[in-house]
Write an enzyme that holds these catalytic residues in place. Structure first.
Site, PDB file in Angstrom:
ATOM      1  N   CYS A 153      22.897  35.411  16.814  1.00  0.00           N
ATOM      2  CA  CYS A 153      22.935  36.879  16.797  1.00  0.00           C
ATOM      3  C   CYS A 153      24.189  37.376  17.494  1.00  0.00           C
ATOM      4  O   CYS A 153      24.237  37.444  18.732  1.00  0.00           O
ATOM      5  CB  CYS A 153      21.690  37.455  17.463  1.00  0.00           C
ATOM      6  SG  CYS A 153      21.639  39.264  17.414  1.00  0.00           S
ATOM      7  N   CYS A 196      23.608  40.583  19.490  1.00  0.00           N
ATOM      8  CA  CYS A 196      22.906  40.337  20.757  1.00  0.00           C
ATOM      9  C   CYS A 196      23.840  39.754  21.812  1.00  0.00           C
ATOM     10  O   CYS A 196      23.785  40.139  22.980  1.00  0.00           O
ATOM     11  CB  CYS A 196      21.748  39.360  20.540  1.00  0.00           C
ATOM     12  SG  CYS A 196      20.619  39.769  19.207  1.00  0.00           S
ATOM     13  N   ASP A 197      24.692  38.814  21.418  1.00  0.00           N
ATOM     14  CA  ASP A 197      25.398  37.985  22.397  1.00  0.00           C
ATOM     15  C   ASP A 197      26.919  38.098  22.365  1.00  0.00           C
ATOM     16  O   ASP A 197      27.589  37.662  23.306  1.00  0.00           O
ATOM     17  CB  ASP A 197      25.040  36.505  22.159  1.00  0.00           C
ATOM     18  CG  ASP A 197      23.547  36.247  22.288  1.00  0.00           C
ATOM     19  OD1 ASP A 197      22.893  36.958  23.067  1.00  0.00           O
ATOM     20  OD2 ASP A 197      23.042  35.344  21.595  1.00  0.00           O
TER      21      ASP A 197
END
Length: 353
Positions: free
Chosen positions: A170, A173-174
């Site tokens: 992701c 997300c990261d």
């Protein structure tokens, strides 16, 4: 006697649904999933995908800072995770706080997998696996499905070795984490998701290598053209990832990726601080055995706009098991809230007390 509300799943969607359902005095039962080696390998252990994320920087209310004291006082001693990083909140910590919040309001939890459901008649019936206390048959007036979706990986042992230590599925997300900033990164895939991930990562990376096993993308033309026009993206055509390279030291993690050409079998090692698998997700809907309407990708269909209704009256869906677009912790939690409110109002309309 039937449960009023059963929630299947224990990620952000499940716990948000439990918090709202419990505060509405619906006395929810959460079936959080079983702790088994098969679930570990598949990525379906209790607490869901967010539990596989080290640092969470984009969940509102948890800014960077030493939150160790708060986490320690907010979670029951037997569930406290002493390996707090001191940087901010981690995925497991955030989920443990959600879980604790749900239990504070009276949510009950069983650690099983649901292996069979019968939504053909009311009350609904569910069967769980044979855990330490044996399998159970459970009836419910309303059901909220929050089983999420698991990221697809190539299946390399080195992918598993470096998950949360430079391997991710992701970018949103990261990608902004300090470990990836101004560093070369690798994305594997050839669909729209891979195009989106690679493009997004160019905001942070010094260079993005996109590895694809064919000589053309299967992504839409507009997405493909955007990638090909981006000077920070280098496409490795007709190539596959052989191994993710790195150091087990958490301060190091991924250091590169070994890539093999399918044309001439030449191997090269690309330096990289991160490896992003962008080959899709698999929703955890197999246990439904076709009893709910699914999309062609096996996600649960929300049948009414702005509602979490499914094709079965009284069964609701929340989180990534129905959302194949956003796939964020905050959107999952939001739809978990919606599902609990939908269930509460449905029960009241049916005069179930």
């Amino acid at each position: 006697m039937s449960e009023r509300v059963v929630i299947i799943g224990s990620g952000p969607a499940g716990w948000a649904a439990a918090i709202y359902a419990a505060r509405a005095n619906l006395k929810p039962l959460v079936i959080e999933g079983a702790i088994t080696e098969a679930n570990r390998i598949q990525g379906t252990l209790p607490l869901g995908q967010l539990a596989l994320t080290s640092e969470v920087e984009n969940y509102p209310g948890f800014p960077t800072g030493d939150l160790a004291a708060y986490v320690k006082t907010g979670v029951s001693p037997e569930r406290y995770l002493p390996e707090h990083t001191g940087h901010g909140i981690t995925g497991p910590e955030l989920l443990e706080l959600m879980r604790q919040q749900a239990t504070n309001f009276g949510t009950r939890i069983i650690t099983h997998d649901v292996v069979d459901v019968d939504f053909s008649k009311h009350p609904f019936k569910m069967k769980t696996d044979d855990g330490a206390d044996g399998g159970q048959e459970i009836e419910a007036l309303a059901v909220i499905i929050a089983t999420g979706a698991r990221a697809n990986y190539l299946g390399l042992p080195s992918e598993d070795r470096f998950k949360n230590n430079g391997v991710s599925a992701c970018a949103v997300c990261d990608g902004a984490l300090p470990r990836f900033r101004n560093k070369p990164l690798v994305v594997v895939g050839g669909g729209d998701s891979a195009m989106e991930e690679a493009t997004y990562l160019t905001h942070f990376a010094s260079q993005v290598y996109l590895v694809h096993r064919r000589d053309s993308f299967r992504a839409s033309k507009i997405m493909s053209d955007r990638v090909l026009a981006n000077p920070k993206i280098t496409v490795k055509w007709n190539s596959v990832v052989e191994e993710v390279l790195g150091d087990d030291n958490p301060r190091v993690g991924v250091t590169g990726v070994r890539i093999k050409s399918l044309k001439d079998n030449q191997v090269e090692e690309v330096p990289a601080a991160g490896y992003f698998a962008a080959i899709g997700h698999t929703p955890n809907t197999d246990f439904l055995k076709g009893q709910l309407k699914l999309t062609d990708k096996k996600y649960i269909v929300w049948t009414t706009p702005q509602r979490t209704y499914t094709s079965i009256d009284g069964v609701f869906a929340s989180g990534d098991v129905a959302d194949d677009y956003y796939r964020q912790a905050i959107t999952a939690a939001g739809t978990g809230c919606m599902a609990a409110l939908d269930a509460e109002r449905w029960l009241a309309a049916k005069n179930f007390h």
